[in-house]
Design a protein around this motif. Structure first.
Motif, PDB file in Angstrom:
ATOM      1  N   LEU A  19     125.075  74.729  14.431  1.00 20.46           N
ATOM      2  CA  LEU A  19     125.546  74.017  13.247  1.00 20.46           C
ATOM      3  C   LEU A  19     124.649  72.826  12.936  1.00 20.46           C
ATOM      4  N   THR A  20     124.276  72.097  13.981  1.00 18.63           N
ATOM      5  CA  THR A  20     123.432  70.914  13.794  1.00 18.63           C
ATOM      6  C   THR A  20     122.081  71.293  13.217  1.00 18.63           C
ATOM      7  N   PHE A  21     121.439  72.295  13.792  1.00 16.87           N
ATOM      8  CA  PHE A  21     120.123  72.710  13.308  1.00 16.87           C
ATOM      9  C   PHE A  21     120.220  73.383  11.940  1.00 16.87           C
ATOM     10  N   GLY A  22     121.304  74.122  11.709  1.00 17.04           N
ATOM     11  CA  GLY A  22     121.500  74.751  10.413  1.00 17.04           C
ATOM     12  C   GLY A  22     121.666  73.732   9.299  1.00 17.04           C
ATOM     13  N   ALA A  23     122.188  72.557   9.646  1.00 18.64           N
ATOM     14  CA  ALA A  23     122.350  71.477   8.677  1.00 18.64           C
ATOM     15  C   ALA A  23     121.122  70.562   8.658  1.00 18.64           C
ATOM     16  N   ARG A  24     120.030  71.025   9.252  1.00 22.91           N
ATOM     17  CA  ARG A  24     118.753  70.304   9.286  1.00 22.91           C
ATOM     18  C   ARG A  24     118.861  69.008  10.093  1.00 22.91           C
ATOM     19  N   THR A  66     109.947  66.317  19.457  1.00 24.15           N
ATOM     20  CA  THR A  66     109.637  65.698  18.171  1.00 24.15           C
ATOM     21  C   THR A  66     109.031  66.640  17.133  1.00 24.15           C
ATOM     22  N   THR A  67     108.772  67.892  17.493  1.00 23.08           N
ATOM     23  CA  THR A  67     108.220  68.819  16.511  1.00 23.08           C
ATOM     24  C   THR A  67     109.259  69.127  15.433  1.00 23.08           C
ATOM     25  N   ARG A  68     108.829  69.139  14.166  1.00 22.57           N
ATOM     26  CA  ARG A  68     109.779  69.320  13.071  1.00 22.57           C
ATOM     27  C   ARG A  68     110.365  70.730  13.038  1.00 22.57           C
ATOM     28  N   ASP A  69     109.566  71.728  13.425  1.00 23.02           N
ATOM     29  CA  ASP A  69     110.048  73.102  13.466  1.00 23.02           C
ATOM     30  C   ASP A  69     111.123  73.203  14.562  1.00 23.02           C
ATOM     31  N   HIS A  95     132.681  67.858   6.787  1.00 23.28           N
ATOM     32  CA  HIS A  95     132.210  66.485   6.964  1.00 23.28           C
ATOM     33  C   HIS A  95     131.111  66.435   8.022  1.00 23.28           C
ATOM     34  N   PHE A  96     131.283  67.224   9.075  1.00 22.71           N
ATOM     35  CA  PHE A  96     130.314  67.258  10.169  1.00 22.71           C
ATOM     36  C   PHE A  96     128.944  67.701   9.663  1.00 22.71           C
ATOM     37  N   ILE A  97     128.880  68.851   8.988  1.00 20.92           N
ATOM     38  CA  ILE A  97     127.573  69.376   8.579  1.00 20.92           C
ATOM     39  C   ILE A  97     126.946  68.554   7.454  1.00 20.92           C
TER      40      ILE A  97
END
Length: 349
Positions: A171-176, A281-284, A116-118
């Protein structure tokens, strides 16, 4: 303008106070628990944002952190283990104007609630997740959690864990993920600031709060929370500002090849011009990831503050847009037109 109209206008613009978000319920956490500071910070943030209490909903799962809705003078829902993010998604989609918050712990959200988190983060639902991370299961009396360090000794790992932990930022960054921030429970000022920024962000915001469990994992964050060395072991990142830290504010972060490095300004040829400027704010997310994973074991300060804040379409807005588009393309746009006035009906006598 009549007196009643003036009074009504003043009332509309009257600034809320933190006490406006405090419920009458007695707070039932252990004395000294870091959850008190998180609750206080959230109430301060709500006052800063001046959101009416009836426009806020706090959803929780299971655990010590999940008592929080009882102590907020807002709408609240104490849900089941690991499902707070899913229920909060439903609340936001059904009531897009609500400011929706999730109060969850490292066990609640990253173990049984991991999917649910990701997926909430992947969908970019406009909710705010407060992740209380004390690296232990506190409510169930001291078992190791998904964020406990390898080798951690607990009631469920008496000889030490033999697994590596989750790191919430990964986990947060891996889930975009579009927003990630971090705070320490004892630093109410930074907590309040990141919660305020999280609320302003459109999309899923994850705020990891490094929280202390005084009973089962006391001082787990002491290496960065103790005031004697906190300034040297942490850095508060601010968008558009140099990455400077230290008691004397004479240390900074530079790029050393592919890696980050902490240096002393004025030594070894490093000047202020060499210090990196934070761009949240950079998308990368590569540099955001490196910043979020800094650790004093690698001679780097732990990053606090807003690490990533990127604008992307939100789930509920895209959902509404899609419904409107489909309705425009469909000649029968209501229940009455589609069913009751259609030839496919019959009478039951």
């Amino acid at each position: 303008m009549e007196v009643t109209e003036i009074a009504a206008k003043e009332l509309r613009y009257q600034k809320h106070l933190p006490k406006d978000y405090k419920s009458e319920n007695a707070i039932r956490w252990c004395p000294g628990c870091g959850d008190y500071a998180i609750l206080t910070s959230l109430q301060k943030a709500m006052a800063e944002l001046n959101i009416d209490p009836h426009k806020i909903a706090v959803i929780s799962g299971i655990g010590c952190s999940s008592r929080l809705p009882y102590y907020m003078n807002t709408y609240g829902f104490h849900s089941i283990h690991g499902r707070a993010a899913a229920i909060a998604t439903g609340v936001k989609v059904a009531n897009p104007e609500l400011s929706v918050w999730v109060a969850t712990g490292d066990g609640d959200s990253l173990a049984i609630g991991g999917n649910h988190f990701i997926h909430t983060i992947r969908r970019n639902v406009d909710i705010n997740i407060l992740l209380f991370n004390n690296k232990i299961y506190g409510l169930t009396k001291g078992q190791y959690s998904p964020t406990s360090d390898r080798g951690f000794v607990s009631k469920s790992s008496p000889y030490g864990t033999v697994e590596d932990p989750f790191r919430p930022a990964e986990l947060t960054f891996g889930a975009r993920g579009t927003f990630f921030a971090r705070a320490i429970d004892v630093d109410i000022k930074n907590q309040t600031e990141v919660m305020t920024e999280a609320a302003k962000h459109k999309g899923t915001s994850v705020v990891e709060v490094l929280q202390n469990c005084v009973i089962f994992n006391d001082s787990i964050h002491n290496r960065i929370s103790d005031r004697n060395w906190k300034a040297d072991n942490t850095i508060i990142l601010k968008h558009g500002e140099k990455m400077i830290f230290g008691k004397e504010e004479n240390r900074g972060i530079v790029l050393d090849g592919w890696n980050l490095k902490a240096v002393t300004i004025g030594e070894d040829g490093y000047t202020l011009d060499d210090i990196l400027v934070h761009d949240a704010t950079t998308r990368d997310n590569i540099l955001h990831m490196k910043l979020a994973l800094m650790d004093i074991a690698d001679r780097l300060p732990v990053a606090l503050g807003v690490i990533r804040s990127v604008k992307e379409p939100t789930y509920e807005k895209e959902y509404e847009r899609q419904i409107e588009e489909v309705q425009m393309m469909t000649p029968k746009r209501s229940f009455t037109e589609f069913l009751l006035n259609s030839p496919n009906i019959w009478e039951v006598k």
